[in-house]
Motif scaffolding. Structure first.
Motif, PDB file in Angstrom:
ATOM      1  N   PHE A 131       0.813  -1.141  -0.102  1.00 32.14           N
ATOM      2  CA  PHE A 131      -0.172  -0.015   0.057  1.00 32.14           C
ATOM      3  C   PHE A 131       0.980   1.305  -0.017  1.00 32.14           C
ATOM      4  CE2 PHE A 131      -3.068   3.058   1.565  1.00 32.14           C
ATOM      5  CZ  PHE A 131      -4.025   2.960   0.636  1.00 32.14           C
ATOM      6  N   ILE A 132       2.026   1.307   0.743  1.00 39.26           N
ATOM      7  CA  ILE A 132       2.758   2.349   0.756  1.00 39.26           C
ATOM      8  C   ILE A 132       3.932   2.037  -0.292  1.00 39.26           C
ATOM      9  CG2 ILE A 132       4.288   3.850   2.004  1.00 39.26           C
ATOM     10  CD1 ILE A 132       2.202   3.798   3.600  1.00 39.26           C
ATOM     11  N   GLY A 133       4.258   3.018  -1.279  1.00 35.37           N
ATOM     12  CA  GLY A 133       5.137   2.746  -2.430  1.00 35.37           C
ATOM     13  C   GLY A 133       4.789   1.551  -3.130  1.00 35.37           C
ATOM     14  N   ALA A 134       5.685   1.393  -4.247  1.00 27.69           N
ATOM     15  CA  ALA A 134       5.606   0.119  -5.088  1.00 27.69           C
ATOM     16  C   ALA A 134       6.496  -0.966  -4.492  1.00 27.69           C
ATOM     17  CB  ALA A 134       5.974   0.435  -6.309  1.00 27.69           C
ATOM     18  N   SER A 135       6.246  -2.266  -4.699  1.00 29.36           N
ATOM     19  CA  SER A 135       7.115  -3.250  -4.036  1.00 29.36           C
ATOM     20  C   SER A 135       7.270  -4.387  -4.880  1.00 29.36           C
ATOM     21  CB  SER A 135       6.652  -3.774  -2.775  1.00 29.36           C
ATOM     22  OG  SER A 135       5.227  -3.337  -2.664  1.00 29.36           O
ATOM     23  N   ASN A 136       8.135  -4.841  -4.862  1.00 29.45           N
ATOM     24  CA  ASN A 136       8.467  -6.244  -5.362  1.00 29.45           C
ATOM     25  C   ASN A 136       8.628  -7.396  -4.249  1.00 29.45           C
ATOM     26  OD1 ASN A 136       9.290  -5.632  -8.258  1.00 29.45           O
ATOM     27  ND2 ASN A 136      10.550  -4.393  -7.144  1.00 29.45           N
ATOM     28  N   LEU A 137       7.754  -8.176  -4.103  1.00 24.24           N
ATOM     29  CA  LEU A 137       7.553  -9.198  -3.168  1.00 24.24           C
ATOM     30  C   LEU A 137       8.014 -10.655  -3.744  1.00 24.24           C
ATOM     31  CD1 LEU A 137       4.020  -7.948  -1.625  1.00 24.24           C
ATOM     32  CD2 LEU A 137       6.334  -7.628  -0.652  1.00 24.24           C
ATOM     33  N   PHE A 138       8.751 -11.252  -2.790  1.00 22.63           N
ATOM     34  CA  PHE A 138       9.346 -12.572  -3.142  1.00 22.63           C
ATOM     35  C   PHE A 138       8.945 -13.515  -1.951  1.00 22.63           C
ATOM     36  CE2 PHE A 138      11.745  -9.457  -5.070  1.00 22.63           C
ATOM     37  CZ  PHE A 138      11.850  -9.783  -6.371  1.00 22.63           C
ATOM     38  N   GLU A 139       7.766 -14.316  -2.226  1.00 22.19           N
ATOM     39  CA  GLU A 139       7.346 -15.247  -1.160  1.00 22.19           C
ATOM     40  C   GLU A 139       8.137 -16.651  -1.096  1.00 22.19           C
ATOM     41  OE1 GLU A 139       4.713 -15.623  -4.582  1.00 22.19           O
ATOM     42  OE2 GLU A 139       5.581 -13.728  -3.287  1.00 22.19           O
ATOM     43  N   GLY A 140       8.529 -17.111  -0.055  1.00 23.29           N
ATOM     44  CA  GLY A 140       9.411 -18.343  -0.447  1.00 23.29           C
ATOM     45  C   GLY A 140       9.669 -18.685   1.244  1.00 23.29           C
ATOM     46  N   THR A 141      10.525 -19.719   1.116  1.00 17.73           N
ATOM     47  CA  THR A 141      11.231 -20.196   2.462  1.00 17.73           C
ATOM     48  C   THR A 141      12.582 -19.840   2.709  1.00 17.73           C
ATOM     49  OG1 THR A 141       9.990 -22.206   1.433  1.00 17.73           O
ATOM     50  CG2 THR A 141      11.257 -22.607   3.413  1.00 17.73           C
ATOM     51  N   VAL A 142      12.709 -19.653   3.892  1.00 15.49           N
ATOM     52  CA  VAL A 142      13.932 -19.119   4.339  1.00 15.49           C
ATOM     53  C   VAL A 142      15.305 -20.161   4.452  1.00 15.49           C
ATOM     54  CG1 VAL A 142      15.172 -17.945   6.594  1.00 15.49           C
ATOM     55  CG2 VAL A 142      12.890 -17.331   5.817  1.00 15.49           C
ATOM     56  N   ARG A 143      16.112 -19.904   3.945  1.00 16.15           N
ATOM     57  CA  ARG A 143      17.391 -20.688   4.080  1.00 16.15           C
ATOM     58  C   ARG A 143      18.513 -19.915   5.058  1.00 16.15           C
ATOM     59  NH1 ARG A 143      14.728 -24.268   2.808  1.00 16.15           N
ATOM     60  NH2 ARG A 143      14.380 -25.105   0.802  1.00 16.15           N
ATOM     61  N   ARG A 144      18.796 -20.564   5.953  1.00 13.68           N
ATOM     62  CA  ARG A 144      19.626 -19.604   6.767  1.00 13.68           C
ATOM     63  C   ARG A 144      21.024 -20.288   7.175  1.00 13.68           C
ATOM     64  NH1 ARG A 144      17.680 -15.521  11.019  1.00 13.68           N
ATOM     65  NH2 ARG A 144      19.662 -15.080  11.824  1.00 13.68           N
ATOM     66  N   SER A 145      21.893 -19.755   7.070  1.00 12.54           N
ATOM     67  CA  SER A 145      23.316 -20.263   7.346  1.00 12.54           C
ATOM     68  C   SER A 145      24.017 -19.316   8.190  1.00 12.54           C
ATOM     69  CB  SER A 145      24.094 -20.587   6.004  1.00 12.54           C
ATOM     70  OG  SER A 145      24.284 -19.345   5.399  1.00 12.54           O
ATOM     71  N   SER A 146      25.188 -19.613   8.669  1.00 10.02           N
ATOM     72  CA  SER A 146      25.945 -18.446   9.473  1.00 10.02           C
ATOM     73  C   SER A 146      26.473 -17.525   8.494  1.00 10.02           C
ATOM     74  CB  SER A 146      27.321 -19.273  10.001  1.00 10.02           C
ATOM     75  OG  SER A 146      27.925 -19.996   8.910  1.00 10.02           O
ATOM     76  N   ALA A 147      26.708 -17.674   7.300  1.00  9.95           N
ATOM     77  CA  ALA A 147      27.134 -16.559   6.285  1.00  9.95           C
ATOM     78  C   ALA A 147      25.883 -15.857   5.863  1.00  9.95           C
ATOM     79  CB  ALA A 147      27.837 -16.980   5.270  1.00  9.95           C
ATOM     80  N   SER A 148      24.717 -16.423   5.573  1.00 11.01           N
ATOM     81  CA  SER A 148      23.644 -15.360   5.076  1.00 11.01           C
ATOM     82  C   SER A 148      22.279 -16.088   5.293  1.00 11.01           C
ATOM     83  CB  SER A 148      24.017 -15.414   3.565  1.00 11.01           C
ATOM     84  OG  SER A 148      23.667 -16.658   3.070  1.00 11.01           O
ATOM     85  N   THR A 149      21.297 -15.107   4.833  1.00 17.33           N
ATOM     86  CA  THR A 149      19.789 -15.637   4.949  1.00 17.33           C
ATOM     87  C   THR A 149      19.449 -15.402   3.621  1.00 17.33           C
ATOM     88  OG1 THR A 149      19.642 -14.874   7.018  1.00 17.33           O
ATOM     89  CG2 THR A 149      17.622 -15.230   5.995  1.00 17.33           C
TER      90      THR A 149
END
Lengths: 380, 276
Positions: free
Chosen positions: A240-258
């Motif tokens: 609703f506020i501003g335009a957005s690109n939304l990427f729905e998915g599953t979180v892959r989490r490691s020590s280096a990155s999400t």
């Protein structure tokens, strides 16, 4: 004397529909309005923002809950006994009265001494830049001038709180922008709280100290415009506020990155610097604002997304690049106009590689709407 | 093609002239012949005179051989007085009741509101003759002796509808948020009514009152049924004169009534332009 100028406690209101059934306009809303703050209620039509405003002014009687103004419980008080004034959407100037009588109405009702009344009418009109127009009739004024008369009329009784119900929606764009700045200045000058209702996100971002985004009778988020824009609490607020690109998915989490892995094979990197930190395997939606994309040069190091270009729109300050990924996902990017040579090249190629900073990616709990609904904001 | 277009323009122009001639020529003739000195044949112009006007007001005639067409000036003035009395009462009553009804229907929602509205429209659609007979039967049945009182009551029964419709139309165009604005600025309901609603409804109220007045002054059919034998209003008196032939005084009376109607209509327009 309470700390807040307005307090709503569990404010609830449902309206009966003419065809039967009810619609809930306020869903047990709690809201504290600070003294001397410019608060904007923003939301699509039917979200309950006007009902909320009317609950404060008294035109709507709550089914349940309480309204306090300056510490006093006014829930049962009729509108004419509440210390607030309103600027109405269509101005609601009294057509049979002169500008002076319109502005002086509240003082006439209160039987203010004649001399003081005239002096205050004069200075209120002076304040909104209409000094000396006391004897005109409303219909002899332009839309912008009528707007100012409505404003002068609403502030003359020195209310503790000024309510503004989409007051700028009837003005043309330039005038609207000028009035936005003027309203903000006026609010600071008067030292009272303004509650401003609008469905225009630009207005909301420009003027507010705080912004409350409403949907379906609930406050979705209330915070400073920057926080609401950068860190929306859910996909509704994000789109609703501003335009957005939304990427729905599953979180892959490691020590280096999400990263968020989408069903169509994209990996969106997120730094998760502040806000929500989902665990591995959680459902999440990554938000990338269109202006956070950059044209990735040959030597780009950060993460990128490649899109096929559908359309490039030049708006003066920026280029809006509309395109889609290999899997057909719609993407919008906004590139500064200064990069016109690169944009021209990309347009010729028909595709472009967009880079983004993982620190600028914001993760939302997963309740994202369909992807093409989410980018609808740009077109508007 | 061009000539065809011209034919059309000329044709339309001619039609327009004919149309207005048809409407206004008889009225112009009545006004003109009210100054015709010929007492016997109205269509024969035999000089300019104010005699018929003098006659109406019982003044001495310059043309002495004129037969007295009006049996007595007193009768005429009496009919005029009756008409004015009736109109004054009916206008006042119908305006107050019609305005109050319009305001109530504007302000409140209640069960059967639509049906109520239809009931208010009905008297305007009802044939005068039916309404006249119905009122007569009602008054006689109720044992009320016919006279000014029954005329006033009878006329009110349909004039309220006219006032209601004119005031309602005015209220329908009113911005409801004005009431909210007034309350927001500290006015209670009575003050809002007095300072916001009533002043805005006023052109409608005045328009409705003038309409009621004109219709009351003008009504023949319904009034004829409920006036009884002794009470004559101006239209009934003129109708009675006509039965004994068209006489020059009638032109003069018609011209005066025309002037009066113009005056009332101008007053209405004046109020409209001032308050609009």
């Amino acid at each position: 004397m309470g700390e807040h100028i307005v307090q709503l406690e569990r404010a609830t209101k449902a309206f009966a529909l003419p065809e039967g059934g009810t619609i809930t306009a306020l869903h047990g809303i709690d809201l504290d309005v600070e003294r001397n703050e410019f608060l904007t209620l923003l939301g699509p039509s039917g979200c309950g923002k006007t009902t909320l405003l009317h609950a404060i002014s008294g035109f709507v009687q709550l089914d349940a809950g309480k309204v306090r103004i300056d510490g006093d419980d006014v829930t049962e008080r009729p509108p004419h006994r509440r210390p607030v004034n309103t600027v109405f959407q269509n101005y609601a100037l009294f057509p049979h009265m002169s500008v002076g009588s319109n502005v002086g109405y509240a003082l006439d009702i209160a039987r203010t001494d004649r001399k003081e009344r005239n002096q205050r009418v004069g200075s209120a009109l002076e304040l909104v830049g209409l000094g000396g127009l006391e004897n005109r009739l409303p219909r002899q004024l332009s839309g912008g001038q009528q707007q100012r008369v409505a404003l002068a009329r609403a502030i003359i009784a020195r209310p503790k709180l000024l309510l503004l119900d989409e007051p700028l929606s009837a003005l043309d764009r330039n005038l609207r922008q000028a009035m936005q700045i003027e309203l903000k200045t006026l609010q600071a000058e008067l030292g009272i709280s303004f509650i401003f209702v609008t469905h225009d996100q630009e207005e909301a971002l420009t003027m507010s100290d705080r912004l409350a985004v409403l949907n379906k009778g609930l406050i979705q988020q209330i915070d400073t415009p920057r926080t609401v824009y950068d860190r929306p609490t859910n996909a509704f607020v994000a789109s609703f506020i501003g335009a957005s690109n939304l990427f729905e998915g599953t979180v892959r989490r490691s020590s280096a990155s999400t990263t968020v892995a989408t069903a169509d094979g994209l990996q969106i990197e997120a730094a998760c610097a502040g806000g929500w930190k989902p665990g591995d395997g959680a459902a999440a939606t990554a938000l990338i604002r269109p202006e956070q994309f950059a044209l990735a040069g040959a030597g780009a190091t950060g993460p990128t997304i490649e899109i096929a270009i559908e359309q490039v729109v030049f708006t003066g300050l920026t280029f809006q690049i509309h395109g889609h990924t290999a899997s057909g996902r719609k993407i919008v990017a906004i590139i500064a106009a200064i990069r016109r040579a690169d944009v021209a090249q990309a347009e010729k190629d028909g595709k472009v590689r967009l880079g983004y900073d993982p620190a600028a990616v914001h993760l939302l709990p997963d309740d994202a709407p369909a992807a093409n609904e989410a980018v609808a904001g740009v077109a508007a | 093609m061009g000539s065809l277009r011209n034919v059309g323009v000329v044709g339309l122009f001619g039609y327009t002239i004919l149309f207005f001639t048809f409407i206004y020529l008889p009225i112009v003739l009545i006004v003109a012949y009210s100054f015709n000195a010929d007492p016997i044949n109205m269509m024969n112009w035999s000089g300019f005179t104010f005699d018929w006007y003098r006659q109406i007001f019982g003044l001495k005639n310059t043309v002495s051989e004129n037969a007295l067409y009006i049996e007595s000036t007193e009768q005429l003035l009496n009919a005029l007085r009756n008409s004015l009395t009736v109109a004054a009462f009916t206008t006042t009553i119908a305006t107050v009741l019609g305005t109050a009804t319009a305001l109530a229907l504007y302000r409140f929602n209640f069960l059967g509101k639509k049906f109520y509205r239809v009931l208010l429209f009905a008297p305007m659609l009802m044939p005068d003759i039916v309404l006249g007979i119905a009122l007569l039967i009602f008054f006689v049945g109720a044992g009320v002796s016919l006279g000014l009182k029954t005329i006033i009551a009878g006329q009110c029964s349909f004039l309220v509808s006219y006032v209601f419709i004119v005031v309602s139309a005015r209220l329908a165009g009113m911005d409801r948020s004005l009431e909210n604005a007034s309350a927001d600025l500290g006015a209670d309901e009575w003050t809002t009514f007095r300072r916001i609603i009533l002043p805005q409804a006023m052109p409608g109220v005045i328009g409705g009152a003038l309409l009621a007045f004109i219709i009351s002054m003008d009504d023949l059919v319904i009034t004829y049924f409920i006036s009884g034998v002794d009470t004559q209003t101006l239209p009934i008196f003129i109708f009675g004169m006509l039965r004994r032939g068209i006489k020059p005084e009638i032109n003069a009376i018609a011209t005066l009534m025309l002037l009066f109607s113009f005056a009332v209509a101008s007053l209405g327009l004046y109020f409209r332009s001032r308050r609009g």
